[in-house]
Design a protein around this motif. Structure first.
Motif, mmCIF file in Angstrom:
data_model
loop_
_atom_site.group_PDB
_atom_site.id
_atom_site.type_symbol
_atom_site.label_atom_id
_atom_site.label_comp_id
_atom_site.label_asym_id
_atom_site.label_seq_id
_atom_site.Cartn_x
_atom_site.Cartn_y
_atom_site.Cartn_z
ATOM 1 N N THR A 147 0.832 -1.207 0.000
ATOM 2 C CA THR A 147 0.000 0.000 0.000
ATOM 3 C C THR A 147 0.867 1.258 0.000
ATOM 4 O OG1 THR A 147 -1.805 -1.135 1.167
ATOM 5 C CG2 THR A 147 -1.756 1.269 1.294
ATOM 6 N N ALA A 148 1.930 1.256 0.813
ATOM 7 C CA ALA A 148 2.825 2.420 0.868
ATOM 8 C C ALA A 148 3.589 2.595 -0.439
ATOM 9 C CB ALA A 148 3.798 2.271 2.037
ATOM 10 N N ARG A 149 3.989 1.474 -1.047
ATOM 11 C CA ARG A 149 4.788 1.545 -2.277
ATOM 12 C C ARG A 149 3.954 2.031 -3.464
ATOM 13 N NH1 ARG A 149 6.525 -3.280 -2.181
ATOM 14 N NH2 ARG A 149 5.340 -4.260 -3.871
ATOM 15 N N THR A 150 2.672 1.671 -3.501
ATOM 16 C CA THR A 150 1.831 1.979 -4.662
ATOM 17 C C THR A 150 0.867 3.140 -4.430
ATOM 18 O OG1 THR A 150 0.120 0.406 -3.971
ATOM 19 C CG2 THR A 150 1.913 -0.436 -5.356
ATOM 20 N N ASP A 151 0.750 3.610 -3.177
ATOM 21 C CA ASP A 151 -0.234 4.639 -2.816
ATOM 22 C C ASP A 151 -1.666 4.198 -3.082
ATOM 23 O OD1 ASP A 151 1.642 6.486 -1.908
ATOM 24 O OD2 ASP A 151 1.991 7.269 -3.925
ATOM 25 N N THR A 152 -1.884 2.901 -3.162
ATOM 26 C CA THR A 152 -3.217 2.331 -3.371
ATOM 27 C C THR A 152 -3.426 1.210 -2.368
ATOM 28 O OG1 THR A 152 -3.041 2.777 -5.743
ATOM 29 C CG2 THR A 152 -4.792 1.272 -5.038
ATOM 30 N N PRO A 153 -4.551 1.190 -1.642
ATOM 31 C CA PRO A 153 -4.765 0.133 -0.636
ATOM 32 C C PRO A 153 -4.733 -1.265 -1.246
ATOM 33 C CG PRO A 153 -6.350 1.906 -0.367
ATOM 34 C CD PRO A 153 -5.663 2.151 -1.670
ATOM 35 N N HIS A 154 -3.926 -2.141 -0.649
ATOM 36 C CA HIS A 154 -3.836 -3.531 -1.053
ATOM 37 C C HIS A 154 -4.045 -4.424 0.167
ATOM 38 C CE1 HIS A 154 -2.101 -2.108 -4.825
ATOM 39 N NE2 HIS A 154 -2.093 -3.358 -5.281
ATOM 40 N N VAL A 155 -4.579 -5.610 -0.069
ATOM 41 C CA VAL A 155 -4.664 -6.636 0.967
ATOM 42 C C VAL A 155 -3.902 -7.859 0.480
ATOM 43 C CG1 VAL A 155 -6.864 -5.865 1.916
ATOM 44 C CG2 VAL A 155 -6.847 -7.502 0.033
ATOM 45 N N ARG A 156 -3.519 -8.689 1.439
ATOM 46 C CA ARG A 156 -2.831 -9.938 1.087
ATOM 47 C C ARG A 156 -3.700 -11.092 1.549
ATOM 48 N NH1 ARG A 156 2.007 -11.287 -0.771
ATOM 49 N NH2 ARG A 156 2.677 -9.118 -0.673
ATOM 50 N N ASP A 157 -4.071 -11.934 0.606
ATOM 51 C CA ASP A 157 -4.911 -13.074 0.934
ATOM 52 C C ASP A 157 -4.137 -14.074 1.779
ATOM 53 O OD1 ASP A 157 -7.117 -12.179 -0.410
ATOM 54 O OD2 ASP A 157 -6.610 -13.198 -2.282
ATOM 55 N N VAL A 158 -4.823 -14.598 2.780
ATOM 56 C CA VAL A 158 -4.234 -15.693 3.541
ATOM 57 C C VAL A 158 -4.501 -16.978 2.777
ATOM 58 C CG1 VAL A 158 -4.497 -14.526 5.734
ATOM 59 C CG2 VAL A 158 -6.354 -15.941 4.891
ATOM 60 N N VAL A 159 -3.798 -18.047 3.134
ATOM 61 C CA VAL A 159 -3.892 -19.292 2.386
ATOM 62 C C VAL A 159 -5.318 -19.813 2.355
ATOM 63 C CG1 VAL A 159 -3.159 -21.700 2.320
ATOM 64 C CG2 VAL A 159 -1.502 -19.907 2.849
ATOM 65 N N ALA A 160 -6.043 -19.677 3.453
ATOM 66 C CA ALA A 160 -7.407 -20.217 3.501
ATOM 67 C C ALA A 160 -8.303 -19.546 2.475
ATOM 68 C CB ALA A 160 -7.993 -20.047 4.894
ATOM 69 N N ASP A 161 -8.031 -18.258 2.186
ATOM 70 C CA ASP A 161 -8.856 -17.548 1.221
ATOM 71 C C ASP A 161 -8.628 -18.035 -0.196
ATOM 72 O OD1 ASP A 161 -10.005 -15.992 3.154
ATOM 73 O OD2 ASP A 161 -8.552 -14.376 2.961
ATOM 74 N N ARG A 162 -7.523 -18.747 -0.426
ATOM 75 C CA ARG A 162 -7.215 -19.185 -1.776
ATOM 76 C C ARG A 162 -7.860 -20.527 -2.104
ATOM 77 N NH1 ARG A 162 -5.999 -14.876 -4.125
ATOM 78 N NH2 ARG A 162 -5.220 -16.130 -5.850
ATOM 79 N N GLU A 163 -8.438 -21.193 -1.112
ATOM 80 C CA GLU A 163 -9.093 -22.470 -1.353
ATOM 81 C C GLU A 163 -10.496 -22.185 -1.882
ATOM 82 O OE1 GLU A 163 -8.858 -24.331 2.411
ATOM 83 O OE2 GLU A 163 -6.695 -24.656 2.289
ATOM 84 N N LEU A 164 -10.554 -21.870 -3.139
ATOM 85 C CA LEU A 164 -11.785 -21.391 -3.736
ATOM 86 C C LEU A 164 -12.587 -22.532 -4.337
ATOM 87 C CD1 LEU A 164 -10.338 -18.237 -5.518
ATOM 88 C CD2 LEU A 164 -11.303 -18.423 -3.226
ATOM 89 N N GLU A 165 -13.811 -22.204 -4.704
ATOM 90 C CA GLU A 165 -14.679 -23.157 -5.371
ATOM 91 C C GLU A 165 -14.828 -22.767 -6.835
ATOM 92 O OE1 GLU A 165 -17.595 -24.567 -1.695
ATOM 93 O OE2 GLU A 165 -18.370 -23.267 -3.287
ATOM 94 N N SER A 166 -14.673 -23.731 -7.715
ATOM 95 C CA SER A 166 -14.889 -23.518 -9.133
ATOM 96 C C SER A 166 -16.228 -24.131 -9.523
ATOM 97 C CB SER A 166 -13.764 -24.166 -9.955
ATOM 98 O OG SER A 166 -12.522 -23.582 -9.648
ATOM 99 N N TRP A 167 -17.029 -23.359 -10.240
ATOM 100 C CA TRP A 167 -18.346 -23.832 -10.659
ATOM 101 C C TRP A 167 -18.466 -23.734 -12.170
ATOM 102 C CZ3 TRP A 167 -21.940 -26.116 -7.610
ATOM 103 C CH2 TRP A 167 -21.748 -26.018 -6.225
#
Length: 322
Positions: free
Chosen positions: A67-87
């Motif tokens: 966020t500081a480097r780009t001046d734009t708010p960023h979040v970092r996904d935790v591993v659990a958030d990456r276990e997505l569902e494909s439909w």
């Protein structure tokens, strides 16, 4: 849609495994050395930073360094958030039973269903499916693993071809099926829509499924697989023939002359362009598979191209972590 017990039918199980293995081996060979996941965007690596979505993301996951480097708010996904569902939404309308090439459109569509689910399994996603079949939207729950894929294939194999005549007002359309997918599957992930899109108007008019597909693409990564048969793009000059509408069952005698052929070709080209234009406006990824081509090879080329494009964009986009 009921799932048959595939263990009770060794012939079906063996046939499904042969299909599964053939696709696996060919994709492994064609994609050797490439990133094999089907996530097409640069945000497909585990724990990668991405833009903050107000009202959706937890501020506790804010990546302050990016966020500081780009001046734009960023979040970092935790591993659990990456276990997505494909439909996957698979169109099994009567028009999908048609085919004059090496195979039917339904065969190609089922193959695309297998390939996309195999590729999402590689990154650990669970996969589920919706089917547009005989005027109804049917659902298959999200699962993971090879046995789940075999069960999904058995479900599709058991679905009868043809159509059941129901009142027009009660029949679900492709637009209804996409809307159902938007409404019922809200967890972020990959969405795959497989259809021939033959209900698209050829010369102007509102594209019936565009609005719902745009809604789907606003929240999820969407891949649209358009299945085409060469006879839908051109017809021979063979004189008098009887043509049957697969949806209504109506039969009409038509004389296929040079003039009729030219009008047909113009209408078919206009319809395909209408499909392409609507998909561009929806901002989704678009893969065309034909019944007279090697669809596994075309799928592999598409995945390789998308991955290389995504990596190129990531390298040349300021502020995107490498």
């Amino acid at each position: 849609m009921n799932t048959p017990a595939i263990g009770s039918d060794p012939r079906l199980r063996a046939a499904l495994r042969r299909l599964d293995l053939r696709i696996v081996h060919r994709l492994d060979g064609l994609l050797h050395g490439e990133h094999l996941g089907l996530r097409l965007g640069p945000g497909s690596e585990a724990a990668e930073a991405r833009l903050y979505q107000p009202g959706e993301d937890d501020v506790r996951h804010m990546d302050w360094a990016v966020t500081a480097r780009t001046d734009t708010p960023h979040v970092r996904d935790v591993v659990a958030d990456r276990e997505l569902e494909s439909w996957t939404l698979l169109d099994l309308s009567p028009s999908m039973d048609f085919g004059t090439g090496l195979r039917s459109k339904r065969d190609v569509a089922v193959g695309a269903l297998v390939a996309t689910n195999l590729l999402t399994q590689r990154v650990g996603d669970r996969f589920g499916a919706h089917f547009l079949h005989q005027g109804r939207v049917r659902r298959w729950p999200a699962r993971s693993g090879k046995e789940a894929l075999l069960s999904l294939l058995a479900t599709v194999a058991a679905a009868p071809q043809g159509d059941v005549r129901t009142p027009d007002e009660s029949r679900a359309t492709l637009a209804d099926a996409v809307t159902d997918l938007v409404r019922t599957r809200r967890r972020r992930g990959l969405r795959v829509v497989i259809s021939d899109f033959l209900d698209t108007p050829a010369f102007g008019g509102e594209v019936p499924w565009e609005r719902s597909l745009r809604q789907l693409g606003s929240r999820h990564q969407v891949l649209v697989v358009e299945v085409v048969d060469p006879r839908e793009l051109d017809v021979p000059e063979v004189g008098d023939v009887a043509l049957r509408d697969p949806t209504t069952g109506q039969v009409r005698d038509v004389r296929l002359t040079r003039a009729v052929r030219e009008r047909y070709r113009r209408a078919a080209m206009a319809q395909r362009e209408a499909v392409r234009g609507a998909l561009r406006r929806c901002g989704v990824h678009h893969l065309v598979l034909r019944t007279d081509r090697d669809w596994v090879l075309d799928t592999a080329r598409f995945v390789i191209h998308q991955r290389r494009t995504a990596h190129h964009m990531a390298r040349h986009t300021p502020g995107v972590p490498r």
